[in-house]
Motif scaffolding. Structure first.
Motif, PDB file in Angstrom:
ATOM      1  N   HIS A 141       3.042   6.010  -8.501  1.00  0.00           N
ATOM      2  CA  HIS A 141       3.474   7.347  -8.095  1.00  0.00           C
ATOM      3  C   HIS A 141       4.493   7.262  -6.961  1.00  0.00           C
ATOM      4  O   HIS A 141       5.462   8.023  -6.930  1.00  0.00           O
ATOM      5  N   ALA A 142       4.266   6.339  -6.046  1.00  0.00           N
ATOM      6  CA  ALA A 142       5.213   6.098  -4.953  1.00  0.00           C
ATOM      7  C   ALA A 142       5.472   4.593  -4.903  1.00  0.00           C
ATOM      8  O   ALA A 142       4.548   3.815  -4.633  1.00  0.00           O
ATOM      9  N   GLY A 155      -5.029   4.422  -9.524  1.00  0.00           N
ATOM     10  CA  GLY A 155      -5.614   5.622  -8.934  1.00  0.00           C
ATOM     11  C   GLY A 155      -5.417   5.671  -7.424  1.00  0.00           C
ATOM     12  O   GLY A 155      -5.157   4.650  -6.787  1.00  0.00           O
ATOM     13  N   TYR A 156      -5.525   6.845  -6.864  1.00  0.00           N
ATOM     14  CA  TYR A 156      -5.342   7.115  -5.428  1.00  0.00           C
ATOM     15  C   TYR A 156      -3.897   6.938  -4.980  1.00  0.00           C
ATOM     16  O   TYR A 156      -3.603   6.992  -3.787  1.00  0.00           O
ATOM     17  N   ALA A 157      -2.976   6.739  -5.923  1.00  0.00           N
ATOM     18  CA  ALA A 157      -1.572   6.518  -5.545  1.00  0.00           C
ATOM     19  C   ALA A 157      -0.932   7.771  -4.963  1.00  0.00           C
ATOM     20  O   ALA A 157       0.086   7.689  -4.271  1.00  0.00           O
ATOM     21  N   ARG A 158      -1.502   8.939  -5.241  1.00  0.00           N
ATOM     22  CA  ARG A 158      -0.931  10.173  -4.686  1.00  0.00           C
ATOM     23  C   ARG A 158      -1.248  10.335  -3.209  1.00  0.00           C
ATOM     24  O   ARG A 158      -0.625  11.152  -2.523  1.00  0.00           O
ATOM     25  N   GLN A 159      -2.206   9.558  -2.718  1.00  0.00           N
ATOM     26  CA  GLN A 159      -2.535   9.601  -1.290  1.00  0.00           C
ATOM     27  C   GLN A 159      -1.837   8.436  -0.590  1.00  0.00           C
ATOM     28  O   GLN A 159      -2.461   7.510  -0.099  1.00  0.00           O
ATOM     29  N   ASP A 160      -0.506   8.510  -0.580  1.00  0.00           N
ATOM     30  CA  ASP A 160       0.302   7.394  -0.093  1.00  0.00           C
ATOM     31  C   ASP A 160       0.872   7.623   1.301  1.00  0.00           C
ATOM     32  O   ASP A 160       1.566   6.776   1.845  1.00  0.00           O
ATOM     33  N   ARG A 161       0.593   8.783   1.901  1.00  0.00           N
ATOM     34  CA  ARG A 161       1.105   9.085   3.240  1.00  0.00           C
ATOM     35  C   ARG A 161       0.247  10.203   3.840  1.00  0.00           C
ATOM     36  O   ARG A 161      -0.466  10.894   3.124  1.00  0.00           O
ATOM     37  N   ARG A 162       0.360  10.379   5.136  1.00  0.00           N
ATOM     38  CA  ARG A 162      -0.369  11.462   5.792  1.00  0.00           C
ATOM     39  C   ARG A 162       0.442  12.740   5.663  1.00  0.00           C
ATOM     40  O   ARG A 162       1.515  12.877   6.267  1.00  0.00           O
ATOM     41  N   THR A 163      -0.049  13.682   4.904  1.00  0.00           N
ATOM     42  CA  THR A 163       0.677  14.927   4.679  1.00  0.00           C
ATOM     43  C   THR A 163       0.433  15.945   5.786  1.00  0.00           C
ATOM     44  O   THR A 163       1.211  16.872   5.959  1.00  0.00           O
TER      45      THR A 163
END
Length: 311
Positions: free
Chosen positions: A112-113, A75-83
């Protein structure tokens, strides 16, 4: 994991206090043992993550020799960079928390990343579902392998889709999507000729299924014979199951990395393939100190799934 003999789950309890605090107690001696905590951090993500952290702390304070977190869905893998400005990189925060809790190794599937592996200063084994999916495709589409077209639902997923395409010797097409804002797809086009093809959409996760179903519609409009999807993580939140059920897709194949809800299990065009054999072998190889990457080879993976895909 006990040395020698059959392996059973450690006798323990995980409870909630009245204010929802999590409490863990282990009833067996784990001193000097090689421990594996199996815990996807899927919905409810925060509860599952805290359970994992607290179990790890329990084992560390009980003198376990090594603690490996087996996280089928990270979980939280979609928040892997500052968009954009003033946003977090929560995947890195989670990585820090896992290490601080005493976890010494991560075993997961289809991050995810993939660069999230670099957020850790401990070993991370990222397993892939594509070898399992390749076995499944060859079994269920054995009479039409020449007509299959693998489709990436976006440009960012091309490497993942190419991996499956190479394993089944199929061509690759791409759906190019452009978003106006998060959650909305403004425009979609197909790169490649999908006419009269059995299209297989490949992705790492399916959340609300909006993009997936629109991609399936577009492929049919472009002349595809039929559309199927192979998605590793069936997040399937909100209207997802209803969308998939009513879509033009003949089938959506997911793994059991996330426990299937009742509606998912009841959906007529959703099928679940098990990851347990692959994870079990990976855990055994980790314990034995043998290669985990070898499990991606058909010669190794085939016998593991022999009972499921006998022709």
């Amino acid at each position: 994991m006990h040395r020698g003999g059959p392996v059973s789950l450690v006798d323990a309890r995980v409870e909630r206090f009245n204010d929802a605090e999590i409490f863990v107690e282990v009833f067996e001696n784990v001193r000097g043992e090689d421990m594996f905590i199996i815990q996807p951090t899927s919905n409810p993500a925060n509860d599952n993550l805290m359970e994992l952290l607290i179990i790890a702390d329990t084992l560390r304070r009980s003198s376990a020799a090594r603690i490996t977190a087996v996280i089928p869905y990270f979980g939280y893998a979609r928040q892997d960079r500052r968009t954009k400005a003033r946003t977090p990189i929560t995947a890195k925060l989670v990585a820090n928390m896992l290490v601080e809790a005493g976890i010494e190794r991560i075993l997961t599937m289809d991050l995810h990343a993939t660069q999230i592996q670099g957020f850790f200063d401990i070993p991370v084994d990222n397993l892939y579902a594509s070898p399992i999916f390749a076995l499944d495709v060859k079994h269920h589409f054995k009479d039409q392998l020449d007509d299959i077209m693998v489709v990436s639902p976006d440009v960012g997923g091309v490497a993942r889709a190419r991996e499956l395409a190479q394993r089944i010797n199929a061509p690759l097409s791409i759906v190019d999507k452009r978003r106006e804002k998060a959650g909305e797809v403004a425009e979609m086009t197909v790169i490649g000729d999908v006419s009269d093809k059995t299209c297989i959409i490949v992705d790492d996760l399916c959340d609300t299924a909006g993009t997936l179903c629109k991609a399936a519609d577009l492929l049919m409009e472009k002349g595809a014979k039929e559309v199927h999807a192979y998605i590793t993580h069936g997040v399937l939140s909100g209207p997802a199951v209803e969308r998939v059920t009513n879509s033009v897709m003949k089938s959506l194949v997911i793994t059991d990395s996330i426990e299937a809800t009742g509606p998912v299990q009841a959906a007529k065009n959703i099928r679940i393939v098990p990851t347990a054999p692959l994870f079990a072998q990976a855990i055994l190889n980790t314990w034995n100190g043998t290669s985990v990457s070898s499990l991606f080879d058909n010669s190794t993976l085939g016998p593991i799934y022999e009972g499921l895909y006998t022709t």
